[in-house]
Design a protein around this motif. Structure first.
Motif, PDB file in Angstrom:
ATOM      1  N   MET A   1     -44.470  37.659 -23.132  1.00  0.00           N
ATOM      2  CA  MET A   1     -45.519  38.232 -22.321  1.00  0.00           C
ATOM      3  C   MET A   1     -44.889  39.241 -21.360  1.00  0.00           C
ATOM      4  N   PRO A   2     -45.191  40.552 -21.514  1.00  0.00           N
ATOM      5  CA  PRO A   2     -44.635  41.552 -20.599  1.00  0.00           C
ATOM      6  C   PRO A   2     -45.133  41.321 -19.172  1.00  0.00           C
ATOM      7  N   CYS A   3     -44.237  41.476 -18.209  1.00  0.00           N
ATOM      8  CA  CYS A   3     -44.575  41.235 -16.810  1.00  0.00           C
ATOM      9  C   CYS A   3     -43.896  42.284 -15.937  1.00  0.00           C
ATOM     10  N   LEU A   4     -44.634  42.813 -14.992  1.00  0.00           N
ATOM     11  CA  LEU A   4     -44.123  43.779 -14.029  1.00  0.00           C
ATOM     12  C   LEU A   4     -44.419  43.232 -12.644  1.00  0.00           C
ATOM     13  N   SER A   5     -43.410  43.153 -11.806  1.00  0.00           N
ATOM     14  CA  SER A   5     -43.635  42.674 -10.450  1.00  0.00           C
ATOM     15  C   SER A   5     -42.820  43.503  -9.472  1.00  0.00           C
ATOM     16  N   GLY A   6     -43.236  43.474  -8.239  1.00  0.00           N
ATOM     17  CA  GLY A   6     -42.526  44.239  -7.227  1.00  0.00           C
ATOM     18  C   GLY A   6     -43.109  44.013  -5.853  1.00  0.00           C
ATOM     19  N   LYS A   7     -42.585  44.779  -4.901  1.00  0.00           N
ATOM     20  CA  LYS A   7     -43.053  44.725  -3.515  1.00  0.00           C
ATOM     21  C   LYS A   7     -43.892  45.962  -3.233  1.00  0.00           C
ATOM     22  N   PHE A   8     -44.779  45.848  -2.254  1.00  0.00           N
ATOM     23  CA  PHE A   8     -45.599  46.985  -1.871  1.00  0.00           C
ATOM     24  C   PHE A   8     -45.876  46.937  -0.373  1.00  0.00           C
ATOM     25  N   ASN A   9     -46.217  48.097   0.153  1.00  0.00           N
ATOM     26  CA  ASN A   9     -46.620  48.217   1.541  1.00  0.00           C
ATOM     27  C   ASN A   9     -48.129  47.964   1.604  1.00  0.00           C
ATOM     28  N   PRO A  10     -48.577  46.924   2.292  1.00  0.00           N
ATOM     29  CA  PRO A  10     -50.017  46.643   2.328  1.00  0.00           C
ATOM     30  C   PRO A  10     -50.850  47.798   2.882  1.00  0.00           C
ATOM     31  N   GLY A  11     -50.244  48.684   3.656  1.00  0.00           N
ATOM     32  CA  GLY A  11     -50.974  49.829   4.174  1.00  0.00           C
ATOM     33  C   GLY A  11     -51.205  50.911   3.143  1.00  0.00           C
ATOM     34  N   GLY A  12     -50.435  50.908   2.069  1.00  0.00           N
ATOM     35  CA  GLY A  12     -50.561  51.955   1.058  1.00  0.00           C
ATOM     36  C   GLY A  12     -50.890  51.448  -0.319  1.00  0.00           C
ATOM     37  N   GLY A  13     -50.564  50.198  -0.595  1.00  0.00           N
ATOM     38  CA  GLY A  13     -50.837  49.633  -1.908  1.00  0.00           C
ATOM     39  C   GLY A  13     -49.658  49.733  -2.839  1.00  0.00           C
ATOM     40  N   PRO A  14     -49.717  49.025  -3.966  1.00  0.00           N
ATOM     41  CA  PRO A  14     -48.610  49.030  -4.928  1.00  0.00           C
ATOM     42  C   PRO A  14     -48.537  50.341  -5.712  1.00  0.00           C
ATOM     43  N   ILE A  15     -47.362  50.955  -5.703  1.00  0.00           N
ATOM     44  CA  ILE A  15     -47.129  52.193  -6.443  1.00  0.00           C
ATOM     45  C   ILE A  15     -46.027  51.940  -7.455  1.00  0.00           C
ATOM     46  N   ILE A  16     -46.311  52.291  -8.717  1.00  0.00           N
ATOM     47  CA  ILE A  16     -45.354  52.123  -9.807  1.00  0.00           C
ATOM     48  C   ILE A  16     -45.201  53.455 -10.542  1.00  0.00           C
ATOM     49  N   GLN A  17     -44.229  53.549 -11.418  1.00  0.00           N
ATOM     50  CA  GLN A  17     -44.056  54.707 -12.287  1.00  0.00           C
ATOM     51  C   GLN A  17     -44.794  54.444 -13.596  1.00  0.00           C
ATOM     52  N   VAL A  18     -45.659  55.381 -13.984  1.00  0.00           N
ATOM     53  CA  VAL A  18     -46.373  55.284 -15.253  1.00  0.00           C
ATOM     54  C   VAL A  18     -46.142  56.584 -16.015  1.00  0.00           C
ATOM     55  N   GLY A  19     -45.859  56.446 -17.295  1.00  0.00           N
ATOM     56  CA  GLY A  19     -45.664  57.611 -18.143  1.00  0.00           C
ATOM     57  C   GLY A  19     -46.971  58.066 -18.750  1.00  0.00           C
ATOM     58  N   ILE A  20     -47.096  59.380 -18.892  1.00  0.00           N
ATOM     59  CA  ILE A  20     -48.261  59.968 -19.543  1.00  0.00           C
ATOM     60  C   ILE A  20     -47.750  60.877 -20.658  1.00  0.00           C
ATOM     61  N   GLN A  21     -48.407  60.786 -21.783  1.00  0.00           N
ATOM     62  CA  GLN A  21     -48.038  61.597 -22.933  1.00  0.00           C
ATOM     63  C   GLN A  21     -49.322  62.100 -23.584  1.00  0.00           C
TER      64      GLN A  21
ATOM     65  N   PHE B   1     -45.092  59.572 -13.484  1.00  0.00           N
ATOM     66  CA  PHE B   1     -45.712  59.896 -12.204  1.00  0.00           C
ATOM     67  C   PHE B   1     -45.851  58.630 -11.355  1.00  0.00           C
ATOM     68  N   ASN B   2     -45.749  58.806 -10.035  1.00  0.00           N
ATOM     69  CA  ASN B   2     -46.076  57.718  -9.120  1.00  0.00           C
ATOM     70  C   ASN B   2     -47.555  57.397  -9.307  1.00  0.00           C
ATOM     71  N   THR B   3     -47.831  56.113  -9.431  1.00  0.00           N
ATOM     72  CA  THR B   3     -49.181  55.654  -9.762  1.00  0.00           C
ATOM     73  C   THR B   3     -49.587  54.527  -8.831  1.00  0.00           C
ATOM     74  N   LEU B   4     -50.727  54.698  -8.180  1.00  0.00           N
ATOM     75  CA  LEU B   4     -51.268  53.646  -7.326  1.00  0.00           C
ATOM     76  C   LEU B   4     -52.046  52.672  -8.191  1.00  0.00           C
ATOM     77  N   ILE B   5     -51.735  51.404  -8.111  1.00  0.00           N
ATOM     78  CA  ILE B   5     -52.535  50.381  -8.786  1.00  0.00           C
ATOM     79  C   ILE B   5     -53.780  50.195  -7.933  1.00  0.00           C
ATOM     80  N   ASP B   6     -54.930  50.596  -8.472  1.00  0.00           N
ATOM     81  CA  ASP B   6     -56.161  50.690  -7.692  1.00  0.00           C
ATOM     82  C   ASP B   6     -57.244  49.807  -8.293  1.00  0.00           C
TER      83      ASP B   6
END
Length: 139
Positions: A1-21, A39-44
């Motif tokens: 099961m693929p899993c991605l986890s990390g830390k985020f600033n609660p004032g800005g939200g979690p930002i990850i790198q997402v590829g676009i093609q 690109f930097n991507t906000l999980i919204d």
């Protein structure tokens, strides 16, 4: 099961790198030769659909496949729709969401992100946010 986890600033939200093609056209034969841009991507969790900035659209030289109404907190307006392959790095595994429709959205020049990862993708897995500033997204 693929899993991605990390830390985020609660004032800005979690930002990850997402590829676009840009998806491969039917007339193109063989493995896709399309470049992947990250690109930097906000999980919204408030975004129904994944969205892409006009800056990212120009970088990728995407062509609109039509218009769709976008409803925001203050407005409803027609926006361009693009067909993309989304590539999310789940630690050691790259997961591709092929032929994903994304909506163009307006963003400030100094924004820390160029994409919004919406519920159209998030609902394919489990996403959690913790009050201690940690997030997890797993498929």
């Amino acid at each position: 099961m693929p899993c991605l986890s990390g830390k985020f600033n609660p004032g800005g939200g979690p930002i990850i790198q997402v590829g676009i093609q840009r998806p491969q056209l039917e007339s193109e034969v063989g493995p896709s030769q399309q470049k992947i841009e990250y690109f930097n991507t906000l999980i919204d969790t408030g975004a129904t659909v994944t969205c892409i900035s006009s800056i990212a659209v120009r970088t990728l030289n995407l062509n609109s496949i039509g218009l769709r109404e976008m409803v925001s907190a203050t407005d409803t307006s027609p926006v361009n729709v693009y067909l993309t392959n989304l590539i999310i790095p789940f630690n050691s595994e790259m997961v591709v969401f092929p032929n994903t429709q994304v909506l163009e959205f307006a963003i400030g020049i100094n924004s820390p992100f160029q994409l919004l990862l919406g519920r159209d993708v998030l609902c394919k897995g489990t996403f959690t946010l913790s009050f201690d500033g940690h997030f997890t997204f797993s498929l």
